[in-house]
Design a protein around this motif. Structure first.
Motif, short mmCIF file in Angstrom:
data_model
loop_
_atom_site.label_atom_id
_atom_site.label_comp_id
_atom_site.label_asym_id
_atom_site.label_seq_id
_atom_site.Cartn_x
_atom_site.Cartn_y
_atom_site.Cartn_z
N GLU A 12 0.84 -1.21 0.00
CA GLU A 12 0.00 0.00 0.00
C GLU A 12 0.87 1.26 0.00
O GLU A 12 0.62 2.20 -0.76
N THR A 13 1.91 1.26 0.82
CA THR A 13 2.81 2.41 0.89
C THR A 13 3.54 2.60 -0.44
O THR A 13 3.63 3.72 -0.97
N ALA A 14 4.07 1.52 -0.99
CA ALA A 14 4.80 1.60 -2.26
C ALA A 14 3.89 2.05 -3.39
O ALA A 14 4.34 2.74 -4.33
N ASN A 15 2.61 1.71 -3.32
CA ASN A 15 1.67 2.09 -4.37
C ASN A 15 1.32 3.58 -4.32
O ASN A 15 0.96 4.18 -5.34
N GLY A 16 1.42 4.16 -3.14
CA GLY A 16 1.24 5.60 -3.00
C GLY A 16 -0.12 6.14 -3.39
O GLY A 16 -0.23 7.26 -3.87
N GLY A 17 -1.16 5.33 -3.20
CA GLY A 17 -2.51 5.81 -3.49
C GLY A 17 -2.90 5.78 -4.95
O GLY A 17 -4.00 6.21 -5.32
N ALA A 18 -2.03 5.28 -5.82
CA ALA A 18 -2.34 5.23 -7.26
C ALA A 18 -3.42 4.17 -7.53
O ALA A 18 -3.58 3.22 -6.77
N PRO A 19 -4.18 4.33 -8.62
CA PRO A 19 -5.20 3.33 -8.94
C PRO A 19 -4.58 1.94 -9.16
O PRO A 19 -3.57 1.81 -9.86
N ILE A 20 -5.17 0.95 -8.53
CA ILE A 20 -4.76 -0.45 -8.71
C ILE A 20 -5.89 -1.32 -8.18
O ILE A 20 -6.54 -0.96 -7.19
N THR A 21 -6.19 -2.44 -8.84
CA THR A 21 -7.29 -3.27 -8.36
C THR A 21 -6.85 -4.09 -7.16
O THR A 21 -5.66 -4.32 -6.91
N TYR A 22 -7.85 -4.55 -6.43
CA TYR A 22 -7.64 -5.40 -5.24
C TYR A 22 -6.83 -6.65 -5.60
O TYR A 22 -5.87 -6.99 -4.91
N PHE A 23 -7.19 -7.31 -6.70
CA PHE A 23 -6.47 -8.53 -7.07
C PHE A 23 -5.03 -8.22 -7.46
O PHE A 23 -4.11 -8.98 -7.14
N GLU A 24 -4.83 -7.10 -8.13
CA GLU A 24 -3.48 -6.75 -8.55
C GLU A 24 -2.56 -6.49 -7.35
O GLU A 24 -1.46 -7.04 -7.28
N ILE A 25 -3.00 -5.68 -6.41
CA ILE A 25 -2.12 -5.33 -5.30
C ILE A 25 -1.92 -6.52 -4.36
O ILE A 25 -0.83 -6.71 -3.82
N THR A 26 -2.93 -7.37 -4.21
CA THR A 26 -2.75 -8.55 -3.35
C THR A 26 -1.89 -9.61 -4.04
O THR A 26 -1.15 -10.33 -3.37
N THR A 27 -1.95 -9.68 -5.37
CA THR A 27 -1.04 -10.57 -6.10
C THR A 27 0.40 -10.12 -5.92
O THR A 27 1.31 -10.94 -5.69
#
Length: 420
Positions: free
Chosen positions: A105-120
């Motif tokens: 979550e921190t590395a993503n920095g609030g950018a759009p990403i789906t639940y499946f993508e970030i959990t993968t």
């Protein structure tokens, strides 16, 4: 430390769509995390319409039986998210999962990403940091643009391809097969399960362009059940094994893919363990304890999460192998599925269907809609307000029935939670 449930709920809000098939967001986040996908133990990547999870479960049992350790990534989960991620055979623990999710979550920095993508990405990060001999990855949806398709595998497997998720993958079996074949990589061997001719042609065309060797059911290997044994044969020779622990003729075909894979990986000594030790919940699973079993009384209670026409056909075949009993379905389905197509093969096998909605699922069919689909498929049907009410009604009318809760992995997950 926040609980994983709280973090997962937050991650759901990062993208307006549940499914949005592109790989750009995944590649961006992997780069921000120093590319964990390049640091994995050797990967076996599994795509297909039906049988991915069962195949992975048998393959994991076989590799572990041969003395190896395996990371494993599957979806969806049934009761808890932790089921999706196994580290060297063990479900990820709560503190490790929470830490990984927060890091992503921190590395993503609030950018759009789906639940499946970030959990993968979180799963790949976990796998890159823990020692194992193999990484087993189940595709979430399709293959070509699935969030798991960022790896360089040692082996791929394509299970039977049929119609499902047409809104995302295409409206013909050829288009769907093209998406599944997107996991093929240059020079990397692929085990191919039983396929319709049209699907196989697409897979063969893609493999030829990539120079990816294929091990195809019916050409390079054969599997059958004979006299209560599983017989596998390829150019290396014949193997005589116990039948799969998982129930149904389709599991014989899944077992064939697993044995072909074990042979390709030089792990054929794990084949017997693959048959005897695989466990995969909600795939023709007999429930033996818990409040729903008590509500069923002297009736048998079974659970299956299959949800498309091919799964309905496999389920009908599996029911035909069981000792004869009056069989009742308690069925709940999503409105994205071909409910009538799923139920049609079951019409000759069951006495009656009770339709239920899936609690907590916005995309559920109502009990009335499920019953209407059943009637269109040639079944008699009654609405029920809950699974427990349906079970109680059936056991009161037919004390020695076989009751099968079916139609959705989401329903199956709810049942496993409620039943403890």
């Amino acid at each position: 430390m926040q609980s994983s449930d709280v973090i997962l709920e937050r991650l759901m809000a990062l993208h307006p769509k549940v499914i949005d098939l592109v790989l750009d967001r995944v590649h961006r986040l992997l780069a921000a995390l120093d590319h964990p996908e390049t640091k994995l133990p050797p990967v076996i990547h599994i795509a297909g319409t039906n049988g991915k999870g069962s195949t992975l479960a048998m393959l994991r049992a076989g590799l572990e039986g041969a003395g190896d350790t395996c990371h494993a990534y599957t979806s969806p989960h049934l009761a808890r998210f932790h089921e999706r991620i196994r580290l060297a055979g063990e479900l990820i623990d709560e503190s490790a999962l929470s830490d990984l999710l927060e890091e992503c979550e921190t590395a993503n920095g609030g950018a759009p990403i789906t639940y499946f993508e970030i959990t993968t990405v979180a799963a790949l990060l976990a796998f890159a940091r823990a020692r194992a001999d193999w990484t087993l990855l189940e595709v979430g949806l399709g293959g070509r643009l699935d969030a798991t398709n960022v790896v360089n595998p040692a082996l791929t497997i394509i299970t039977p391809v049929s119609m499902d998720h047409e809104g995302f993958l295409g409206d013909t079996v050829e288009k769907i097969a093209a998406e599944k074949a997107g996991i093929l990589k240059p020079g990397v061997p692929c085990v191919v399960g039983p396929q319709e001719e049209a699907a196989l042609e697409v897979i063969e065309y893609r493999a030829a362009r990539l120079n990816a060797p294929l091990l195809i059911h019916g050409q390079h290997w054969h599997v059958s059940e004979e006299a209560g044994r599983l017989i596998f044969q390829d150019e290396t020779g014949l193997m005589d094994l116990p039948p799969p622990r998982l129930i149904g003729a389709h599991q014989v075909q899944n077992a064939g893919m697993v044995i072909a894979a074990l042979r390709a990986l030089d792990r054929a000594n794990g084949a017997e363990a693959a048959m005897r030790q695989a466990v995969w919940p909600a795939r023709m699973q007999r429930l033996t304890h818990g409040p729903l079993v008590e509500a069923a009384g002297s009736s048998e209670l079974w659970l299956d999460g299959g949800h498309n026409p091919a799964a309905g056909a496999a389920l009908a075949e599996a029911l035909g192998r069981l000792p004869e009993r009056p069989t009742y379905l308690v069925c709940g389905m999503l409105n994205t599925k071909d409910a009538t197509g799923y139920m049609r093969p079951l019409a000759g096998r069951v006495a009656h269907l009770y339709g239920v909605s899936i609690p907590g699922e916005a995309a559920t069919l109502s009990a009335a809609e499920t019953c209407a689909a059943a009637i269109s498929a040639g079944l008699s049907a009654t609405e029920a307000s809950s699974v427990e009410e349906a079970i109680s009604s059936i056991s009161a009318e037919t004390p020695d029935a076989r009751i099968l809760i079916c139609g959705s992995l989401y329903l199956a997950g709810r049942v496993l939670q409620e039943n403890g």
